[in-house]
Scaffold this motif. Structure first.
Motif, short mmCIF file in Angstrom:
data_model
loop_
_atom_site.label_atom_id
_atom_site.label_comp_id
_atom_site.label_asym_id
_atom_site.label_seq_id
_atom_site.Cartn_x
_atom_site.Cartn_y
_atom_site.Cartn_z
N ARG A 1 0.84 -1.20 0.00
CA ARG A 1 0.00 0.00 0.00
C ARG A 1 0.88 1.25 0.00
N GLU A 2 1.92 1.24 0.80
CA GLU A 2 2.82 2.40 0.84
C GLU A 2 3.52 2.60 -0.49
N ARG A 3 3.90 1.51 -1.14
CA ARG A 3 4.52 1.63 -2.47
C ARG A 3 3.53 2.22 -3.47
N LEU A 4 2.28 1.78 -3.41
CA LEU A 4 1.26 2.31 -4.31
C LEU A 4 1.04 3.80 -4.06
N ARG A 5 0.95 4.17 -2.81
CA ARG A 5 0.74 5.60 -2.48
C ARG A 5 1.93 6.45 -2.93
N ALA A 6 3.14 5.94 -2.72
CA ALA A 6 4.33 6.69 -3.13
C ALA A 6 4.37 6.85 -4.65
N ARG A 7 4.05 5.78 -5.36
CA ARG A 7 4.04 5.87 -6.84
C ARG A 7 2.96 6.83 -7.32
N ARG A 8 1.80 6.83 -6.65
CA ARG A 8 0.73 7.77 -7.01
C ARG A 8 1.19 9.21 -6.84
N ARG B 1 -1.21 10.33 -21.03
CA ARG B 1 -2.29 9.34 -21.16
C ARG B 1 -1.88 8.04 -20.45
N ARG B 2 -0.65 7.61 -20.66
CA ARG B 2 -0.16 6.40 -20.00
C ARG B 2 -0.06 6.58 -18.49
N ARG B 3 0.35 7.75 -18.09
CA ARG B 3 0.42 8.06 -16.66
C ARG B 3 -0.98 7.96 -16.04
N GLY B 4 -1.98 8.44 -16.76
CA GLY B 4 -3.36 8.37 -16.28
C GLY B 4 -3.83 6.93 -16.12
N ILE B 5 -3.44 6.07 -17.05
CA ILE B 5 -3.79 4.65 -16.96
C ILE B 5 -3.15 4.03 -15.71
N GLU B 6 -1.88 4.36 -15.48
CA GLU B 6 -1.20 3.82 -14.30
C GLU B 6 -1.84 4.33 -13.02
N LEU B 7 -2.20 5.60 -13.00
CA LEU B 7 -2.88 6.15 -11.83
C LEU B 7 -4.21 5.43 -11.57
N ALA B 8 -4.95 5.15 -12.62
CA ALA B 8 -6.23 4.44 -12.47
C ALA B 8 -6.01 3.04 -11.92
N ARG B 9 -4.95 2.36 -12.37
CA ARG B 9 -4.63 1.03 -11.85
C ARG B 9 -4.28 1.09 -10.37
N ILE B 10 -3.53 2.13 -10.00
CA ILE B 10 -3.15 2.30 -8.59
C ILE B 10 -4.38 2.56 -7.74
N GLU B 11 -5.26 3.46 -8.20
CA GLU B 11 -6.49 3.76 -7.44
C GLU B 11 -7.35 2.50 -7.29
N ALA B 12 -7.43 1.69 -8.35
CA ALA B 12 -8.21 0.46 -8.28
C ALA B 12 -7.60 -0.52 -7.28
N ALA B 13 -6.28 -0.62 -7.24
CA ALA B 13 -5.61 -1.51 -6.29
C ALA B 13 -5.85 -1.04 -4.86
N LEU B 14 -5.75 0.27 -4.63
CA LEU B 14 -6.02 0.81 -3.30
C LEU B 14 -7.47 0.57 -2.89
N ALA B 15 -8.39 0.67 -3.84
CA ALA B 15 -9.80 0.39 -3.55
C ALA B 15 -10.00 -1.08 -3.19
N ARG B 16 -9.30 -1.98 -3.91
CA ARG B 16 -9.39 -3.41 -3.57
C ARG B 16 -8.86 -3.65 -2.16
N MET B 17 -7.83 -2.92 -1.77
CA MET B 17 -7.31 -3.04 -0.41
C MET B 17 -8.37 -2.60 0.60
N ASP B 18 -9.01 -1.48 0.32
CA ASP B 18 -10.04 -0.97 1.23
C ASP B 18 -11.22 -1.93 1.36
N GLU B 19 -11.48 -2.68 0.29
CA GLU B 19 -12.59 -3.63 0.28
C GLU B 19 -12.18 -5.01 0.79
N GLY B 20 -10.89 -5.19 1.09
CA GLY B 20 -10.41 -6.47 1.57
C GLY B 20 -10.26 -7.51 0.47
N GLU B 21 -10.22 -7.07 -0.78
CA GLU B 21 -10.13 -7.99 -1.92
C GLU B 21 -8.77 -7.96 -2.60
N TYR B 22 -7.82 -7.29 -2.01
CA TYR B 22 -6.51 -7.16 -2.62
C TYR B 22 -5.78 -8.50 -2.63
#
Length: 123
Positions: free
Chosen positions: A18-25, A69-90
């Motif tokens: 999670r910290e790696r995802l937040r730092a990359r975001r 555009r590619r940066r936006g795709i990566e950001l969306a993937r990161i946000e989705a991963a963080l959301a899966r963490m919040d939902e306990g589905e990561y």
């Protein structure tokens, strides 16, 4: 955003991921801000800029827009991963529900699918 439940998997260090995802975001958001002028419309005033310089500027702008555009795709993937963490589905494949390999998550914490689904298999 909550810091629990992340996942029920005990074989991954979800807090570290999670910290790696937040730092990359944060890094991607900073890059977006710092390259804003590169994506600005190109001035087409023939009096101040020659034809080749304008072509170079247009090419530079196109590359900057594609990078964003590619940066936006990566950001969306990161946000989705963080959301899966919040939902306990990561850590589980969004396609088949199977566990995503630890090494695969370590390589890319935002990866949404297991290796079989990523390769086009049935899961």
């Amino acid at each position: 955003m909550t810091d629990t439940p992340l996942t029920d998997r005990t074989d991954i260090d979800a807090d570290r991921l999670r910290e790696r995802l937040r730092a990359r975001r944060e890094e991607l958001q900073a890059m977006t801000q710092s390259t804003r002028s590169d994506r600005a419309p190109v001035e087409l005033d023939q009096q101040s800029v020659g034809r080749l310089s304008r072509m170079d500027a247009l090419q530079g702008q196109a590359m900057a827009l594609e990078t964003e555009r590619r940066r936006g795709i990566e950001l969306a993937r990161i946000e989705a991963a963080l959301a899966r963490m919040d939902e306990g589905e990561y850590g589980y494949c969004v396609s088949c529900g199977e566990e995503i390999g630890v090494k695969r998550l370590d390589l890319d914490p935002a990866v949404p699918t297991c290796i079989d689904c990523a390769a086009g298999g049935e899961g």
